[in-house]
Design a protein around this motif. Structure first.
Motif, PDB file in Angstrom:
ATOM      1  N   GLY A  34     -46.435  83.281  -7.278  1.00 42.10           N
ATOM      2  CA  GLY A  34     -47.715  82.755  -7.693  1.00 42.10           C
ATOM      3  C   GLY A  34     -47.725  81.292  -8.075  1.00 42.10           C
ATOM      4  N   VAL A  35     -46.549  80.660  -8.113  1.00 47.01           N
ATOM      5  CA  VAL A  35     -46.461  79.264  -8.563  1.00 47.01           C
ATOM      6  C   VAL A  35     -45.942  78.356  -7.457  1.00 47.01           C
ATOM      7  CG1 VAL A  35     -45.407  77.675 -10.218  1.00 47.01           C
ATOM      8  CG2 VAL A  35     -46.110  79.965 -10.962  1.00 47.01           C
ATOM      9  N   LEU A  36     -44.771  78.678  -6.891  1.00 50.72           N
ATOM     10  CA  LEU A  36     -44.107  77.791  -5.931  1.00 50.72           C
ATOM     11  C   LEU A  36     -43.751  78.577  -4.669  1.00 50.72           C
ATOM     12  CD1 LEU A  36     -42.813  75.120  -5.138  1.00 50.72           C
ATOM     13  CD2 LEU A  36     -40.794  75.756  -6.481  1.00 50.72           C
ATOM     14  N   PRO A  37     -44.410  78.278  -3.539  1.00 48.50           N
ATOM     15  CA  PRO A  37     -44.118  79.008  -2.303  1.00 48.50           C
ATOM     16  C   PRO A  37     -42.750  78.659  -1.731  1.00 48.50           C
ATOM     17  CG  PRO A  37     -46.296  77.993  -2.227  1.00 48.50           C
ATOM     18  CD  PRO A  37     -45.565  77.392  -3.392  1.00 48.50           C
ATOM     19  N   LEU A  38     -42.288  79.507  -0.825  1.00 50.29           N
ATOM     20  CA  LEU A  38     -41.051  79.268  -0.096  1.00 50.29           C
ATOM     21  C   LEU A  38     -41.373  78.511   1.191  1.00 50.29           C
ATOM     22  CD1 LEU A  38     -38.010  80.074  -0.377  1.00 50.29           C
ATOM     23  CD2 LEU A  38     -38.511  81.994   1.125  1.00 50.29           C
TER      24      LEU A  38
ATOM     25  N   TRP B 200     -47.104  70.360  -2.513  1.00 52.23           N
ATOM     26  CA  TRP B 200     -47.099  70.942  -3.855  1.00 52.23           C
ATOM     27  C   TRP B 200     -46.508  69.918  -4.804  1.00 52.23           C
ATOM     28  CZ3 TRP B 200     -43.270  72.057  -7.433  1.00 52.23           C
ATOM     29  CH2 TRP B 200     -43.541  72.989  -8.420  1.00 52.23           C
ATOM     30  N   SER B 201     -47.138  69.696  -5.948  1.00 59.39           N
ATOM     31  CA  SER B 201     -46.607  68.750  -6.933  1.00 59.39           C
ATOM     32  C   SER B 201     -46.717  69.355  -8.331  1.00 59.39           C
ATOM     33  CB  SER B 201     -47.365  67.420  -6.900  1.00 59.39           C
ATOM     34  OG  SER B 201     -47.188  66.763  -5.667  1.00 59.39           O
TER      35      SER B 201
ATOM     36  N   SER C 180     -51.732  71.438  -4.939  1.00 58.80           N
ATOM     37  CA  SER C 180     -51.285  72.573  -4.145  1.00 58.80           C
ATOM     38  C   SER C 180     -52.267  72.767  -3.004  1.00 58.80           C
ATOM     39  CB  SER C 180     -51.208  73.844  -5.000  1.00 58.80           C
ATOM     40  OG  SER C 180     -50.906  74.967  -4.211  1.00 58.80           O
ATOM     41  N   ASN C 181     -51.764  73.113  -1.831  1.00 61.66           N
ATOM     42  CA  ASN C 181     -52.620  73.314  -0.652  1.00 61.66           C
ATOM     43  C   ASN C 181     -53.084  74.759  -0.522  1.00 61.66           C
ATOM     44  OD1 ASN C 181     -51.839  70.684  -0.252  1.00 61.66           O
ATOM     45  ND2 ASN C 181     -51.502  70.905   1.939  1.00 61.66           N
ATOM     46  N   TRP C 182     -52.914  75.566  -1.543  1.00 63.18           N
ATOM     47  CA  TRP C 182     -53.292  76.977  -1.509  1.00 63.18           C
ATOM     48  C   TRP C 182     -53.480  77.413  -2.962  1.00 63.18           C
ATOM     49  CZ3 TRP C 182     -48.991  74.783   0.561  1.00 63.18           C
ATOM     50  CH2 TRP C 182     -47.893  74.729  -0.309  1.00 63.18           C
ATOM     51  N   PRO C 183     -54.075  78.559  -3.194  1.00 59.29           N
ATOM     52  CA  PRO C 183     -54.261  79.011  -4.581  1.00 59.29           C
ATOM     53  C   PRO C 183     -52.924  79.244  -5.279  1.00 59.29           C
ATOM     54  CG  PRO C 183     -55.675  80.237  -3.072  1.00 59.29           C
ATOM     55  CD  PRO C 183     -54.726  79.450  -2.215  1.00 59.29           C
TER      56      PRO C 183
END
Length: 720
Positions: free
Chosen positions: A347-351, A548-549, A584-587
């Motif tokens: 939910g925070v940082l995608p792979l 993502w930042s 972030s480019n997504w929720p």
């Protein structure tokens, strides 16, 4: 014995008539067998091209070399070369397997087996006595060319052997290739519709490389690339080859670097196009390579073949090839269920994305990122208590983390790791490279004549990372030490840097993060995530280039003192920070978290949940706000964190002790309640955004809440 099954061994063979000059046949057999076992994997790939190597074993369908899993051959240890076919209930040693795979009786024709093995090992062929048993039906006869020096089997898509192509190198003559038609038992290729090499592999692949000759094709197959060739390579009669298995495939033709090779590529491309190939590209061999250079030479040179194929120059059947072919990216490529998003931190940082972690100098972002790497390396499958990082739980998939640090030497890395992690389930899963001890900084971007470019050092790093099969996280710390161009002032350099990170993330499947600094903000404190994003140093291309930042900013002294008081800690300057996802480019979860520095190791540790239970030193304040939010939602007039229906904007509806709080303070209390589960954000009927506040179990939380007219939200707010 293999398990409980006995296996055959040539020690059980009947005595054979000795070859001239051989006085100790048993000794000779052991010598040949030992040499063969020294090249056991190579021998198995020669005999059975459809086999696969996994976990120290060679897997194949049967002794004839059909694709499958029922037969296994050990590749190392005392049992190296021992095989067992579970479907047939038979087994044996490497010499027995050689005989059976070639259709030779391992007892009656033991001398022929030894001759074949000697020839493959490069020994001169010995002449057998007249007592050699007669040839079996489908074995090719010996001829005036002497022993063959290579053999390649052509199977149909189901693994049925069709043709064996033998190579001969007779002394003083040119090499010759002769096909043995298994069905007819004759030295001849099929009159028409000659099969392509590696049909079982082609059937399973979308992308195929066509080369000249079986040896070259097998060199690519051995490193995991689906390759094929037509029988006789560039001398093949194109019209007699069955190209139909390439229908719907994406083709790369890799010709030898000579005129016949290019002419063959042109004629083969037309035949494949007529057969219905989806796309065809002809690789242009590099100009600095010698005459006749081919794919097998590239493999022998240790070239990164996957990278070479991606970056090589190409031509199409009708002229130069464009970098992007629009017809390769039509809607049908996206049919079917979309792949689920994979997370490194749930939910925070995608792979598999490029991103950054930014803060002022000395905040502790390097330590925080090293701690994240250590936690990734500690993850075990199915752990009931997942580790937390950056406000979320790490997904329980084991993998490797790599960190390149340009500011800390090996001694400092050692001290930091000693404070972060005591032991790992597999030490090889954590790799920390201190560049002061490894040759200094690595510039990944440099300024070329036409603008910024990725460097050779970048390609070397990329090649190293691609060799790690379970890579999940790469950290580069800090950005400035790895960027040869001025990424802070040159948007093109910043965009190129993150293009490189994005390529690493896409090709390795790992999350790739870079540590970066804030610009100098003077005396003005940062209070919001938006202000923190604006404070990131450099052009907007840096933040926009990453997907993502995460930002860390120091809490003001008044708030920091209160946090330390609530946690029964002695206040120290530079000890309390806020952190949040700022781009972030997504929720994703963009909750603002509170971090407090652990004095013994200097690590910022998230304490948001602890603070949520100690707001103003009194849990009643949080309970009072949660109760007010629950009442508003139950009345059909739910709050949001901000905006027209925000808590601060509608503070007159709150209990009296909360009406005097600032907007920032109310937001902080709500964030703490959201972190602890005291409140939830909901998507209401008619709304597209997950922004309405309710208590767990409330009507809006359950998705059945209805808006009521009154002083609460308007229809415009509901739909906005």
């Amino acid at each position: 014995m293999i398990g409980s099954h006995p296996y055959l061994d040539f020690n059980d063979a009947e005595p054979q008539s000795e070859l001239p000059g051989i006085t100790d046949r048993a000794q000779e057999k052991e010598e040949i067998k030992t040499r063969l076992l020294g090249r056991v994997e190579e021998a198995l790939r020669y005999l059975m091209p459809a086999g696969k190597v996994r976990h120290g074993q060679f897997h194949i369908g049967d002794v004839a070399g059909a694709p499958g899993e029922s037969m296994k051959v050990e590749l190392s240890g005392e049992k190296a070369g021992v095989w067992y076919d579970h479907a047939e209930g038979k087994g044996g040693d490497i010499l027995d397997l050689w005989a059976r795979s070639r259709g030779i009786d391992p007892v009656a024709r033991f001398g022929d087996v030894m001759d074949e093995v000697r020839a493959w090992l490069g020994d001169p062929m010995r002449v057998a006595t007249s007592s050699t048993p007669p040839r079996q039906k489908n074995d090719p006869p010996m001829d005036d060319l002497g022993p063959h020096t290579g053999k390649w089997d052509y199977f149909d898509a189901d693994g049925q052997l069709l043709v064996c192509v033998y190579r001969y190198d007779p002394p003083g003559k040119k090499k010759q290739f002769r096909p043995w038609d298994v069905q007819s038992g004759k030295w001849q290729a099929p009159a028409s519709h000659r099969p392509l090499y590696n049909l079982p592999g082609i059937a399973q692949a979308d992308d195929v490389v066509l080369v000249e000759g079986e040896k070259t094709a097998q060199a690519l197959v051995d490193i995991g690339i689906t390759a094929t060739t037509s029988m006789h390579g560039s001398n093949a009669p194109v019209e007699k080859t069955d190209w139909s298995p390439l229908r719907g495939k994406r083709l790369i033709i890799w010709p030898d670097r000579d005129k016949p090779g290019w002419e063959y590529a042109q004629s083969a491309s037309k035949a494949m196009k007529a057969a219905g190939a989806k796309s065809i590209s002809i690789l242009i061999p590099p100009e600095d390579k010698p005459e006749k250079w081919d794919a097998a030479d590239a493999v022998a040179e240790g070239m990164d073949i996957q990278s070479f194929l991606r970056n090589a120059q190409y031509a199409g059947p009708d002229g130069p090839k464009r970098r992007i072919r629009l017809r390769d990216w039509t809607f049908d490529r996206y049919l079917g269920p979309a792949p689920e998003r994979r997370w490194l931190i749930d939910g925070v940082l995608p792979l598999g994305i490029p991103g950054m972690v930014a803060a002022i100098g000395g905040a502790g972002k390097s330590m925080l990122l090293m701690d994240l790497c250590a936690k990734v390396a500690q993850v075990e499958s199915g752990s009931p208590m997942p580790m937390e990082a950056l406000g979320g739980p790490l997904v329980s998939v084991p993998g490797t983390a790599v960190m390149f640090t340009a500011e800390d030497d090996a001694d400092e890395v050692h001290r930091r790791l000693a404070g972060l992690v005591g032991a790992l389930p597999d030490p090889s899963r954590l790799i920390v490279v201190p560049l002061p001890n490894a040759g200094g900084a690595i510039p990944l971007v440099a300024m070329g004549r036409e603008g910024p470019v990725l460097t050779d050092a970048y390609e070397e790093m990329r090649a190293e990372l691609l060799e790690i099969p379970d890579l999940r996280l790469v950290v580069i710390d800090p950005l400035q030490s790895f960027a040869g161009g001025d990424v802070n002032s040159d948007p093109a350099a910043g965009a190129m840097f993150f293009a490189g990170l994005g390529r690493l993330a896409a090709e390795t499947g790992s999350t790739t993060l870079v540590a970066h600094h804030f610009r100098k903000v003077g005396m003005k404190p940062i209070h919001t995530a938006a202000e923190a994003r604006e404070a990131i140093r450099g052009t907007t291309a840096l933040v926009d280039g990453g997907r993502w930042s995460y930002a860390l900013w120091e809490a003001d002294s008044d708030e920091a003192e209160k946090v330390c008081e609530k946690l029964n800690r002695r206040y120290q300057r530079d000890s309390v920070y806020k952190g949040a996802v700022v781009k972030s480019n997504w929720p994703t979860d963009k909750t603002i978290r509170t971090y407090v520095r652990e004095p013994s190791i200097g690590l910022l540790q998230e304490r948001s949940i602890d603070l949520a239970l100690r707001v103003e030193g009194n849990e009643d304040l949080s309970k009072s706000l949660a109760a007010a939010v629950g009442r508003a939602a139950a009345n059909g007039q739910p709050f949001t964190k901000s905006g027209v229906s925000g808590l601060f904007e509608r503070r007159s509806e709150l209990p009296g002790d909360l009406q005097d709080y600032s907007k920032h303070r109310l937001t902080e209390i709500v964030e703490s309640l959201l972190s602890s589960g005291g409140l939830v954000q909901c998507i209401a009927p008619g709304s597209r955004l997950k922004k309405w506040l309710d208590v767990p179990g409330g009507e809006f939380a359950l998705g059945v809440g209805e808006f009521q007219l009154g002083s609460g939200p308007t229809e415009e707010n509901v739909n906005g």
